[in-house]
Design an enzyme around this catalytic site. Structure first.
Site, PDB file in Angstrom:
ATOM      1  N   GLY A  55      74.768 -36.434 -51.905  1.00 49.16           N
ATOM      2  CA  GLY A  55      74.022 -37.163 -52.933  1.00 49.16           C
ATOM      3  C   GLY A  55      74.816 -37.254 -54.214  1.00 49.16           C
ATOM      4  O   GLY A  55      75.794 -36.517 -54.413  1.00 49.16           O
ATOM      5  N   CYS A  82      77.986 -31.509 -48.421  1.00 47.57           N
ATOM      6  CA  CYS A  82      78.328 -31.768 -49.825  1.00 47.57           C
ATOM      7  C   CYS A  82      77.183 -31.323 -50.744  1.00 47.57           C
ATOM      8  O   CYS A  82      76.987 -30.127 -50.950  1.00 47.57           O
ATOM      9  CB  CYS A  82      78.686 -33.245 -50.008  1.00 47.57           C
ATOM     10  SG  CYS A  82      79.616 -33.567 -51.528  1.00 47.57           S
ATOM     11  N   TYR A  83      76.383 -32.254 -51.275  1.00 50.71           N
ATOM     12  CA  TYR A  83      75.242 -31.873 -52.108  1.00 50.71           C
ATOM     13  C   TYR A  83      74.313 -30.929 -51.343  1.00 50.71           C
ATOM     14  O   TYR A  83      73.758 -29.980 -51.906  1.00 50.71           O
ATOM     15  CB  TYR A  83      74.486 -33.122 -52.552  1.00 50.71           C
ATOM     16  CG  TYR A  83      73.331 -32.873 -53.495  1.00 50.71           C
ATOM     17  CD1 TYR A  83      73.538 -32.699 -54.860  1.00 50.71           C
ATOM     18  CD2 TYR A  83      72.027 -32.822 -53.013  1.00 50.71           C
ATOM     19  CE1 TYR A  83      72.468 -32.472 -55.725  1.00 50.71           C
ATOM     20  CE2 TYR A  83      70.950 -32.608 -53.869  1.00 50.71           C
ATOM     21  CZ  TYR A  83      71.182 -32.431 -55.223  1.00 50.71           C
ATOM     22  OH  TYR A  83      70.116 -32.203 -56.070  1.00 50.71           O
ATOM     23  N   HIS A 171      82.617 -34.544 -45.821  1.00 54.65           N
ATOM     24  CA  HIS A 171      81.687 -35.467 -45.154  1.00 54.65           C
ATOM     25  C   HIS A 171      82.146 -35.708 -43.714  1.00 54.65           C
ATOM     26  O   HIS A 171      83.030 -36.534 -43.474  1.00 54.65           O
ATOM     27  CB  HIS A 171      81.620 -36.798 -45.910  1.00 54.65           C
ATOM     28  CG  HIS A 171      80.892 -36.722 -47.204  1.00 54.65           C
ATOM     29  ND1 HIS A 171      79.537 -36.913 -47.307  1.00 54.65           N
ATOM     30  CD2 HIS A 171      81.335 -36.447 -48.456  1.00 54.65           C
ATOM     31  CE1 HIS A 171      79.159 -36.781 -48.571  1.00 54.65           C
ATOM     32  NE2 HIS A 171      80.230 -36.494 -49.289  1.00 54.65           N
ATOM     33  N   GLU A 173      80.606 -37.270 -41.494  1.00 52.89           N
ATOM     34  CA  GLU A 173      80.062 -38.522 -40.962  1.00 52.89           C
ATOM     35  C   GLU A 173      80.948 -39.735 -41.208  1.00 52.89           C
ATOM     36  O   GLU A 173      80.743 -40.782 -40.584  1.00 52.89           O
ATOM     37  CB  GLU A 173      78.659 -38.786 -41.555  1.00 52.89           C
ATOM     38  CG  GLU A 173      78.627 -39.112 -43.045  1.00 52.89           C
ATOM     39  CD  GLU A 173      78.558 -37.914 -43.964  1.00 52.89           C
ATOM     40  OE1 GLU A 173      78.056 -38.043 -45.087  1.00 52.89           O
ATOM     41  OE2 GLU A 173      79.017 -36.818 -43.552  1.00 52.89           O
ATOM     42  N   GLY A 227      68.057 -65.804 -33.409  1.00 51.66           N
ATOM     43  CA  GLY A 227      69.063 -64.784 -33.637  1.00 51.66           C
ATOM     44  C   GLY A 227      68.859 -63.600 -32.711  1.00 51.66           C
ATOM     45  O   GLY A 227      67.874 -63.517 -31.969  1.00 51.66           O
ATOM     46  N   VAL A 228      69.775 -62.658 -32.759  1.00 45.86           N
ATOM     47  CA  VAL A 228      69.740 -61.510 -31.855  1.00 45.86           C
ATOM     48  C   VAL A 228      68.467 -60.689 -32.054  1.00 45.86           C
ATOM     49  O   VAL A 228      67.773 -60.355 -31.093  1.00 45.86           O
ATOM     50  CB  VAL A 228      70.981 -60.615 -32.065  1.00 45.86           C
ATOM     51  CG1 VAL A 228      70.897 -59.365 -31.186  1.00 45.86           C
ATOM     52  CG2 VAL A 228      72.253 -61.386 -31.754  1.00 45.86           C
ATOM     53  N   ASP A 229      68.133 -60.369 -33.310  1.00 45.25           N
ATOM     54  CA  ASP A 229      67.017 -59.465 -33.586  1.00 45.25           C
ATOM     55  C   ASP A 229      65.692 -60.011 -33.063  1.00 45.25           C
ATOM     56  O   ASP A 229      64.974 -59.339 -32.326  1.00 45.25           O
ATOM     57  CB  ASP A 229      66.906 -59.197 -35.093  1.00 45.25           C
ATOM     58  CG  ASP A 229      68.200 -58.698 -35.688  1.00 45.25           C
ATOM     59  OD1 ASP A 229      69.017 -58.134 -34.942  1.00 45.25           O
ATOM     60  OD2 ASP A 229      68.404 -58.889 -36.902  1.00 45.25           O
ATOM     61  N   SER A 230      65.361 -61.234 -33.459  1.00 44.16           N
ATOM     62  CA  SER A 230      64.073 -61.798 -33.060  1.00 44.16           C
ATOM     63  C   SER A 230      64.021 -62.067 -31.555  1.00 44.16           C
ATOM     64  O   SER A 230      62.971 -61.947 -30.930  1.00 44.16           O
ATOM     65  CB  SER A 230      63.766 -63.073 -33.841  1.00 44.16           C
ATOM     66  OG  SER A 230      64.720 -64.081 -33.586  1.00 44.16           O
ATOM     67  N   SER A 231      65.160 -62.406 -30.963  1.00 41.25           N
ATOM     68  CA  SER A 231      65.196 -62.630 -29.515  1.00 41.25           C
ATOM     69  C   SER A 231      64.932 -61.334 -28.757  1.00 41.25           C
ATOM     70  O   SER A 231      64.217 -61.316 -27.750  1.00 41.25           O
ATOM     71  CB  SER A 231      66.550 -63.210 -29.097  1.00 41.25           C
ATOM     72  OG  SER A 231      66.772 -64.458 -29.708  1.00 41.25           O
ATOM     73  N   LYS A 369      72.052 -52.470 -35.991  1.00 43.50           N
ATOM     74  CA  LYS A 369      72.357 -53.752 -35.364  1.00 43.50           C
ATOM     75  C   LYS A 369      73.070 -53.601 -34.023  1.00 43.50           C
ATOM     76  O   LYS A 369      72.724 -54.274 -33.048  1.00 43.50           O
ATOM     77  CB  LYS A 369      73.220 -54.598 -36.314  1.00 43.50           C
ATOM     78  CG  LYS A 369      73.451 -56.021 -35.837  1.00 43.50           C
ATOM     79  CD  LYS A 369      72.203 -56.854 -36.023  1.00 43.50           C
ATOM     80  CE  LYS A 369      72.433 -58.295 -35.647  1.00 43.50           C
ATOM     81  NZ  LYS A 369      71.298 -59.144 -36.041  1.00 43.50           N
TER      82      LYS A 369
END
Length: 513
Positions: A55, A82-83, A171, A173, A227-231, A369
């Site tokens: 953070g 870290c934080y 970090h 990640e 699009g990909v998401d709605s499909s 995504k």
């Protein structure tokens, strides 16, 4: 999910989402919650381990972020980053002070020989890690030991082995930490005893079961864009409730060239009956004279909902509205996952207005995504659909700087078609995350033949990314860029200059508005 193996408390780090991504890539499901999540809500998730993120604050600052102290008394394995490390140190009686030298960048991690820690399994001393901190641990709390150091961080990693509490100053990640994914997986596997069983197949089954239970014999209105998401959302719903899905495709006049025809053909191939609503005049009418990007987004979002509401009234028993909201949409829109700042609003985030009676269904809300693409393949969607570049909900409206008019939309569509053709012709379409053109509404002087021109400028934007949270501009060969520029200027009447955007995210966003 009823059971969340790993809970990540978000203290505002720009990297928090990467913690979740790394764990999920390792088959470990986790969720990010705000740093001040109530202890009862954390317990309800039945976690096997807790991670405290990094953070921007200092633990000794007046306005420092502190979690419910009850998390330290749960007896669960814990990893501070870290934080998060500094919070652990402070809570258990150690000392944190401002560092003499801020440490940003790569560092070499040296293990302490006297401790054989499972969290370092399958990694070696001397590995490169990424530091980003202005404070440091000056004195360890009782019961804690140093398990690794670096040149500038005498306490690069610490642990209380009896309490199963670990903490990293670096970090793990981020991409630059060589063995970061392994370290996070080690925490989950060896410290928390979490099995790597989570994948898109199990996620699909769980979501289908949840939708069936929630919806029953009612109907769900689903806005689709092609699009990909709605499909993926529509296909998931169709698997769960069949003909009780009412998929609505709104042509708002802000689609790419020939997109309406492509979307209709695509859903026909999926054997999903699609209802198309032409609302071009309504959308463009409301956008007339509007130049502020946030206002454009809000108008488009509100109008979408109005159109859906009108269409819903033509059908009986619709009680739900499905949306393709993604994790990245939620994170960028509001600070629901911690103290991170709002970047921009998304038209499909933030709930529904009071006058609407629909209940929201957002089956993709907690995935990224690339996970959506994997889910689509799991559901049997064709690869050419899954591979389509992301397209924003507000459509081309946010790729026209300033007021949206039919003239600017023409320039945008024609230039975008040329750019896409050249990318595909050169085998580059699948190598970039997203590519599009932007009409800048900035005119400049040019020369065509012996004549002076004063026409518009188009920007070409191409980025490489994994999940849209961060991105770098794509290093496209110069001859391809030159071909795109030449064709756009020669073939699109009204454009005499093409520029290439070389801004990464951050500091920029992928879309211009």
């Amino acid at each position: 999910m009823d059971h969340v193996p790993i809970v990540v408390l978000d203290f505002g780090s720009q990297y928090t989402q990467l913690i979740a991504r790394k764990l999920r890539e390792s088959g470990v499901y986790c969720e990010i919650v705000p740093y001040n999540e109530k202890i009862e809500d954390i317990k309800a998730k039945k976690p096997q381990g807790i991670i405290l993120s990094g953070g921007p604050a200092s633990v000794y600052a007046k306005d420092a972020y502190h979690p419910d102290s009850g998390i330290f008394e749960l007896g669960l394995p814990m990893l501070g980053i870290c934080y998060g490390m500094q919070l652990i140190t402070q809570y258990f009686g150690g000392v944190v002070v401002p560092a003499d030298h801020h440490e940003y960048g790569k560092a070499e991690l040296e293990f302490s020989d006297e401790f054989a820690c499972q969290i370092f399994n399958n990694t070696s001393s001397g590995q490169i890690v990424w530091m980003s901190h202005g404070d440091r641990v000056d004195m360890l709390p009782d019961g804690f030991e140093r398990i690794a150091r670096s040149t500038n961080s005498p306490y690069a990693a610490i642990a209380n082995l009896d309490k199963n509490i670990y903490a990293f100053q670096f970090h793990p990640e981020v991409y630059h930490s060589e063995k970061g994914t392994a370290l996070l997986k080690n925490f989950a596997k060896y410290i928390c005893n979490v099995e790597s069983t989570w994948n898109m197949g199990s996620f699909a089954k769980e979501q289908i079961a949840n939708i069936k239970e929630k919806v029953g014999d009612k109907k769900v209105l689903c806005g689709v864009s092609g699009g990909v998401d709605s499909s993926v959302v529509a296909t998931l719903l169709h698997e769960a409730i069949g003909d009780n899905l009412v998929p609505i495709f709104v042509d708002q006049g802000l689609l790419r060239a020939n997109e309406r025809e492509q979307v209709e053909a695509m859903f026909k191939r999926l054997e999903i009956d699609l209802i198309t609503v032409d609302a071009t005049e309504e959308f463009l009418g409301k956008l007339k004279g509007i130049t502020d990007p946030e206002q454009k987004r809000k108008i488009i979002g509100e109008t979408f909902i109005e159109v859906f509401d009108r269409e819903a009234k033509k059908h009986d028993d619709i009680e739900f509205l499905a949306q393709g909201t993604l994790y990245t949409d939620v994170i960028e829109s509001v600070s629901v996952k911690g103290p991170s700042k709002t970047i921009k609003s998304h038209h499909n985030v933030g709930g529904l207005p009071d006058w609407m009676t629909f209940e929201l269904i957002e089956p993709l809300r907690e995935i990224f995504k690339d996970e959506v693409r994997a889910l689509g393949l799991e559901l049997g969607l064709p690869r050419d659909m899954i591979g389509r570049h992301p397209f924003p909900g507000p459509g081309l409206a946010i790729r026209v700087m300033g007021e949206v008019t039919t003239g600017e939309l023409r320039l945008l569509r024609e230039s975008d078609v040329i750019m896409q053709e050249e990318l595909k012709a050169n085998g580059l379409y699948d190598q970039v995350w997203q590519a599009f053109t932007v009409v800048l509404n900035v005119k400049s002087v040019g020369v065509m033949g012996d004549n002076r021109t004063y026409d518009n400028t188009v920007c070409v934007r191409m980025v490489e990314s994994v999940d849209g949270m961060t991105a770098t501009f794509a290093h496209i060969p110069h001859d391809v860029l030159e071909r795109i520029s030449t064709r756009i200027i020669n073939e699109v009447d009204g454009i005499n200059r093409v520029v290439y955007d070389i801004t990464s995210k951050p500091p920029g966003t992928i879309e211009w508005e």
